[in-house]
Design an enzyme around this catalytic site. Structure first.
Site, PDB file in Angstrom:
ATOM      1  N   GLU A 198       0.850  -1.203   0.000  1.00 34.89           N
ATOM      2  CA  GLU A 198       0.000   0.000   0.000  1.00 34.89           C
ATOM      3  C   GLU A 198       0.891   1.260   0.000  1.00 34.89           C
ATOM      4  O   GLU A 198       0.583   2.240  -0.683  1.00 34.89           O
ATOM      5  CB  GLU A 198      -0.912  -0.031   1.223  1.00 34.89           C
ATOM      6  CG  GLU A 198      -1.991   1.016   1.245  1.00 34.89           C
ATOM      7  CD  GLU A 198      -3.030   0.890   0.141  1.00 34.89           C
ATOM      8  OE1 GLU A 198      -3.665  -0.163   0.039  1.00 34.89           O
ATOM      9  OE2 GLU A 198      -3.201   1.857  -0.637  1.00 34.89           O
TER      10      GLU A 198
ATOM     11  N   GLU B  88       1.752   6.255  -7.164  1.00 31.96           N
ATOM     12  CA  GLU B  88       0.724   7.256  -7.501  1.00 31.96           C
ATOM     13  C   GLU B  88       1.325   8.663  -7.508  1.00 31.96           C
ATOM     14  O   GLU B  88       1.063   9.455  -8.421  1.00 31.96           O
ATOM     15  CB  GLU B  88      -0.396   7.216  -6.470  1.00 31.96           C
ATOM     16  CG  GLU B  88      -1.490   6.201  -6.777  1.00 31.96           C
ATOM     17  CD  GLU B  88      -2.487   6.095  -5.628  1.00 31.96           C
ATOM     18  OE1 GLU B  88      -3.067   5.020  -5.491  1.00 31.96           O
ATOM     19  OE2 GLU B  88      -2.656   7.068  -4.874  1.00 31.96           O
TER      20      GLU B  88
HETATM   21  N1  LIG Z   1      -2.873  10.453 -15.317  1.00 28.51           N
HETATM   22  C1  LIG Z   1      -3.659   9.402 -15.501  1.00 28.51           C
HETATM   23  N2  LIG Z   1      -3.754   8.835 -16.725  1.00 28.51           N
HETATM   24  C2  LIG Z   1      -4.539   7.764 -16.941  1.00 28.51           C
HETATM   25  N3  LIG Z   1      -5.300   7.178 -16.006  1.00 28.51           N
HETATM   26  C3  LIG Z   1      -5.236   7.664 -14.760  1.00 28.51           C
HETATM   27  C4  LIG Z   1      -4.421   8.795 -14.439  1.00 28.51           C
HETATM   28  N4  LIG Z   1      -4.580   9.058 -13.111  1.00 28.51           N
HETATM   29  C5  LIG Z   1      -5.430   8.153 -12.647  1.00 28.51           C
HETATM   30  N5  LIG Z   1      -5.827   7.301 -13.616  1.00 28.51           N
HETATM   31  C6  LIG Z   1      -6.784   6.189 -13.476  1.00 28.51           C
HETATM   32  O1  LIG Z   1      -7.628   6.452 -12.387  1.00 28.51           O
HETATM   33  C7  LIG Z   1      -7.501   5.421 -11.395  1.00 28.51           C
HETATM   34  C8  LIG Z   1      -7.619   6.022 -10.019  1.00 28.51           C
HETATM   35  O2  LIG Z   1      -6.542   6.913  -9.821  1.00 28.51           O
HETATM   36  P1  LIG Z   1      -5.975   7.211  -8.368  1.00 28.51           P
HETATM   37  O3  LIG Z   1      -4.899   8.235  -8.503  1.00 28.51           O
HETATM   38  O4  LIG Z   1      -7.107   7.520  -7.450  1.00 28.51           O
HETATM   39  O5  LIG Z   1      -5.296   5.820  -7.986  1.00 28.51           O
HETATM   40  P2  LIG Z   1      -5.885   4.623  -7.110  1.00 28.51           P
HETATM   41  O6  LIG Z   1      -4.927   3.477  -7.293  1.00 28.51           O
HETATM   42  O7  LIG Z   1      -7.316   4.362  -7.395  1.00 28.51           O
HETATM   43  O8  LIG Z   1      -5.815   5.191  -5.665  1.00 28.51           O
HETATM   44  P3  LIG Z   1      -6.109   4.376  -4.339  1.00 28.51           P
HETATM   45  O9  LIG Z   1      -5.141   3.201  -4.339  1.00 28.51           O
HETATM   46  O10 LIG Z   1      -5.823   5.368  -3.292  1.00 28.51           O
HETATM   47  O11 LIG Z   1      -7.544   3.938  -4.375  1.00 28.51           O
HETATM   48  C9  LIG Z   1      -6.161   4.737 -11.686  1.00 28.51           C
HETATM   49  O12 LIG Z   1      -6.132   3.392 -11.251  1.00 28.51           O
HETATM   50  C10 LIG Z   1      -6.075   4.853 -13.199  1.00 28.51           C
HETATM   51  O13 LIG Z   1      -6.817   3.819 -13.848  1.00 28.51           O
END
Ligand SMILES: Nc1ncnc2c1ncn2[C@@H]1O[C@H](COP(=O)(O)OP(=O)(O)OP(=O)(O)O)[C@@H](O)[C@H]1O
Length: 159
Positions: free
Chosen positions: A97, A104
């Site tokens: 995590e 991220e």
């Molecule tokens: N810059 C980006 N370009 C393409 N897709 C993105 C981008 N940022 C986020 N995503 C998509 O959105 C989703 C969610 O993004 P986030 O930054 O919230 O990560 P997360 O893994 O869901 O966070 P957490 O683990 O805290 O739940 C990612 O898994 C990805 O599929």
């Protein structure tokens, strides 16, 4: 007829470093700040854990469920090795995590608020790693905790 053979163009290879220390010290020059001692390193590591706890809902859930599982293991008098196995799987989830949070941040730092297919792959795979470890942890905990827990519940009902 004489044929002129030209030698192949020399590939521009990167300079060979004298020793590995040179490479390492040059790379560390790129860092804004380097921890000067072990105590400072621990302080920064704790900052990372504290940041993840404050900002990541999933991290808080994993900490709570992990603490519950360890508490239940002790309450049910599981063997030391069983508690150690549950602890290892919880540690793996929390460590992944933290890595997920780091990935991220690096992705956001790199692409900012623009969509990029590789950013999506990086974030989705990091989240997938956490999910796989969490599923393994739940399976291990259920396997070790459910039998004594059911025995306790059923035993108290029959008496
Ligand atoms: N810059 C980006 N370009 C393409 N897709 C993105 C981008 N940022 C986020 N995503 C998509 O959105 C989703 C969610 O993004 P986030 O930054 O919230 O990560 P997360 O893994 O869901 O966070 P957490 O683990 O805290 O739940 C990612 O898994 C990805 O599929």
């Amino acid at each position: 007829m004489s044929q002129q053979v030209s030698s192949p163009p020399k590939a521009s290879l990167p300079p060979v470093p004298d020793c590995i220390e040179t490479v390492v010290s040059k790379q560390r020059q790129l860092s804004w700040q380097v921890a000067s001692n072990l105590f400072i390193s621990f302080k920064y590591a704790w900052c990372g854990i504290s940041y993840a706890f404050q900002t990541q809902r999933n991290f808080r859930i994993h900490v709570s469920v992990g603490a519950l599982a360890i508490g239940l293991s002790i309450f049910l008098h599981l063997k030391s090795v069983e508690i150690a196995v549950i602890g290892l799987t919880i540690g793996l989830v929390l460590a992944l995590e933290l890595l997920n949070t780091a990935i991220e941040s690096i992705v956001d730092l790199t692409v900012k608020q623009t969509y990029h297919e590789l950013a999506k792959i990086a974030k989705d795979c990091a989240a997938g790693a956490v999910l796989v470890s969490a599923l393994v942890a739940v399976t291990v905990a259920a396997t070790l905790l459910l039998p004594p827990l059911l025995a306790l519940v059923l035993g108290s009902k029959s008496s």
